[in-house]
Motif scaffolding. Structure first.
Motif, PDB file in Angstrom:
ATOM      1  N   PHE A   1       9.541   8.369   4.602  1.00  0.00           N
ATOM      2  CA  PHE A   1       8.796   7.404   4.535  1.00  0.00           C
ATOM      3  C   PHE A   1       7.994   6.976   5.803  1.00  0.00           C
ATOM      4  O   PHE A   1       6.692   6.646   5.752  1.00  0.00           O
ATOM      5  N   GLY A   2       8.894   6.849   6.669  1.00  0.00           N
ATOM      6  CA  GLY A   2       8.320   6.135   7.881  1.00  0.00           C
ATOM      7  C   GLY A   2       7.400   7.397   8.467  1.00  0.00           C
ATOM      8  O   GLY A   2       6.400   6.876   9.138  1.00  0.00           O
ATOM      9  N   ALA A   3       7.830   8.397   8.431  1.00  0.00           N
ATOM     10  CA  ALA A   3       6.776   9.636   8.880  1.00  0.00           C
ATOM     11  C   ALA A   3       5.836   9.510   7.944  1.00  0.00           C
ATOM     12  O   ALA A   3       4.446   9.897   8.705  1.00  0.00           O
ATOM     13  N   CYS A   4       5.636   9.286   6.824  1.00  0.00           N
ATOM     14  CA  CYS A   4       4.462   9.370   5.732  1.00  0.00           C
ATOM     15  C   CYS A   4       3.464   8.219   6.591  1.00  0.00           C
ATOM     16  O   CYS A   4       2.459   8.178   6.710  1.00  0.00           O
ATOM     17  N   ALA A   5       4.020   6.704   6.752  1.00  0.00           N
ATOM     18  CA  ALA A   5       3.464   5.546   7.096  1.00  0.00           C
ATOM     19  C   ALA A   5       2.923   6.088   8.412  1.00  0.00           C
ATOM     20  O   ALA A   5       1.673   5.732   8.909  1.00  0.00           O
ATOM     21  N   ALA A   6       3.547   6.744   9.392  1.00  0.00           N
ATOM     22  CA  ALA A   6       3.209   7.239  10.751  1.00  0.00           C
ATOM     23  C   ALA A   6       1.783   8.071  11.000  1.00  0.00           C
ATOM     24  O   ALA A   6       0.923   8.014  11.293  1.00  0.00           O
ATOM     25  N   GLN A   7       1.713   9.015   9.701  1.00  0.00           N
ATOM     26  CA  GLN A   7       0.934  10.001   9.498  1.00  0.00           C
ATOM     27  C   GLN A   7      -0.280   9.193   9.039  1.00  0.00           C
ATOM     28  O   GLN A   7      -1.532   9.511   9.643  1.00  0.00           O
TER      29      GLN A   7
ATOM     30  N   PRO B   1      -1.717  -1.118  -0.311  1.00  0.00           N
ATOM     31  CA  PRO B   1      -2.024  -0.087   0.033  1.00  0.00           C
ATOM     32  C   PRO B   1      -0.969   1.112   0.644  1.00  0.00           C
ATOM     33  O   PRO B   1       0.217   0.790   0.672  1.00  0.00           O
ATOM     34  N   LEU B   2      -1.304   2.441   0.211  1.00  0.00           N
ATOM     35  CA  LEU B   2      -0.118   3.522   0.322  1.00  0.00           C
ATOM     36  C   LEU B   2       0.355   3.512   1.607  1.00  0.00           C
ATOM     37  O   LEU B   2       1.610   3.568   1.749  1.00  0.00           O
ATOM     38  N   GLY B   3      -0.365   3.248   2.754  1.00  0.00           N
ATOM     39  CA  GLY B   3       0.333   3.264   4.261  1.00  0.00           C
ATOM     40  C   GLY B   3       1.172   2.268   4.504  1.00  0.00           C
ATOM     41  O   GLY B   3       2.341   2.230   4.804  1.00  0.00           O
ATOM     42  N   ALA B   4       0.920   0.950   3.786  1.00  0.00           N
ATOM     43  CA  ALA B   4       1.718  -0.351   3.971  1.00  0.00           C
ATOM     44  C   ALA B   4       3.129   0.037   3.165  1.00  0.00           C
ATOM     45  O   ALA B   4       4.214  -0.603   3.388  1.00  0.00           O
ATOM     46  N   LEU B   5       2.711   0.454   2.020  1.00  0.00           N
ATOM     47  CA  LEU B   5       3.959   0.728   1.217  1.00  0.00           C
ATOM     48  C   LEU B   5       4.857   1.761   1.546  1.00  0.00           C
ATOM     49  O   LEU B   5       5.813   1.535   1.416  1.00  0.00           O
ATOM     50  N   CYS B   6       4.337   2.857   2.263  1.00  0.00           N
ATOM     51  CA  CYS B   6       5.192   3.849   2.913  1.00  0.00           C
ATOM     52  C   CYS B   6       6.057   3.165   4.114  1.00  0.00           C
ATOM     53  O   CYS B   6       7.364   3.476   4.306  1.00  0.00           O
TER      54      CYS B   6
ATOM     55  N   ARG C   1      -6.496   7.624   9.655  1.00  0.00           N
ATOM     56  CA  ARG C   1      -6.553   6.907   8.666  1.00  0.00           C
ATOM     57  C   ARG C   1      -7.810   7.762   7.420  1.00  0.00           C
ATOM     58  O   ARG C   1      -7.905   7.721   6.245  1.00  0.00           O
ATOM     59  N   CYS C   2      -8.162   8.846   8.034  1.00  0.00           N
ATOM     60  CA  CYS C   2      -9.090   9.559   7.247  1.00  0.00           C
ATOM     61  C   CYS C   2      -8.195  10.674   6.480  1.00  0.00           C
ATOM     62  O   CYS C   2      -8.685  11.679   5.711  1.00  0.00           O
ATOM     63  N   LEU C   3      -7.019  11.049   6.718  1.00  0.00           N
ATOM     64  CA  LEU C   3      -6.187  11.931   6.424  1.00  0.00           C
ATOM     65  C   LEU C   3      -5.659  11.739   4.873  1.00  0.00           C
ATOM     66  O   LEU C   3      -5.253  10.767   4.520  1.00  0.00           O
ATOM     67  N   PRO C   4      -5.834  12.880   3.953  1.00  0.00           N
ATOM     68  CA  PRO C   4      -5.626  12.505   2.658  1.00  0.00           C
ATOM     69  C   PRO C   4      -4.229  12.344   2.489  1.00  0.00           C
ATOM     70  O   PRO C   4      -3.260  12.984   3.115  1.00  0.00           O
ATOM     71  N   PRO C   5      -3.747  11.607   1.412  1.00  0.00           N
ATOM     72  CA  PRO C   5      -2.337  11.394   1.211  1.00  0.00           C
ATOM     73  C   PRO C   5      -1.419  12.758   1.136  1.00  0.00           C
ATOM     74  O   PRO C   5      -0.445  12.797   1.633  1.00  0.00           O
TER      75      PRO C   5
END
Length: 171
Positions: free
Chosen positions: A72-78, A52-57, A83-87
């Motif tokens: 990428f850490g900030a991406c994962a935190a966002q 999944p994209l969150g785990a990947l970030c 969880r409903c936030l679009p990538p």
């Protein structure tokens, strides 16, 4: 004696500015290279493990280049926070939060375009979007590398010459 000391300080300060501009180009090259490596990992993980994209970030946040890893850490935190936030929104916010990114406008636009495709299309479409982003980044990296040595040398020379010119004018 004081005039000579002042002149030396002026030359040193302007040379440091020139060397600072040259260093920024090196940092930009390093960050672009790290981003290309992260995209390669992202593509492999998505294709073979369906990560999944969150785990990947989150995994990419442990990279070698600190500013890219922080992005990428900030991406994962966002993505974890909402969880409903679009990538594309998570990545946009992460780009705004990440301090020290020396990405050009083209690089930022490429990442935004990639973010638009992530999570919206099937696996093949997402992989193709990553490949397209890699092609664009490689082309930009080649352009920056081609002129980087000359630009760095020019910045350094201009800094030293400007300092010498100011020193001569003030003496």
């Amino acid at each position: 004696m004081i005039k000579l000391l002042g002149a030396a300080l002026i030359v040193t300060a302007s040379a440091a500015a020139g060397f600072g501009f040259a260093r920024a180009i090196c940092v930009q090259l390093r960050q672009m290279d790290a981003l290309l490596g992260a995209l390669e990992v992202m593509k492999s993980e998505m294709e073979y493990r369906l990560t999944p994209l969150g785990a990947l970030c989150a995994a990419l946040s442990h990279g070698d280049e600190p500013e890219t890893a922080a992005f990428f850490g900030a991406c994962a935190a966002q993505m974890e926070a909402d969880r409903c936030l679009p990538p594309q929104l998570a990545i946009q916010r992460a780009m705004e939060q990440a301090q020290g990114l020396k990405w050009s406008a083209r690089t930022r636009e490429t990442v935004r375009n990639l973010a638009f495709s992530l999570g919206k299309f099937d696996l093949g479409g997402q992989v193709r979007a990553i490949e397209l982003a890699q092609e664009r980044l490689r082309a930009e990296l080649a352009e920056v590398q081609a002129g980087s040595r000359a630009r760095c040398r020019s910045y350094e020379t201009i800094g030293i010459c400007a300092g010498l010119a100011l020193a001569v004018i003030l003496l």
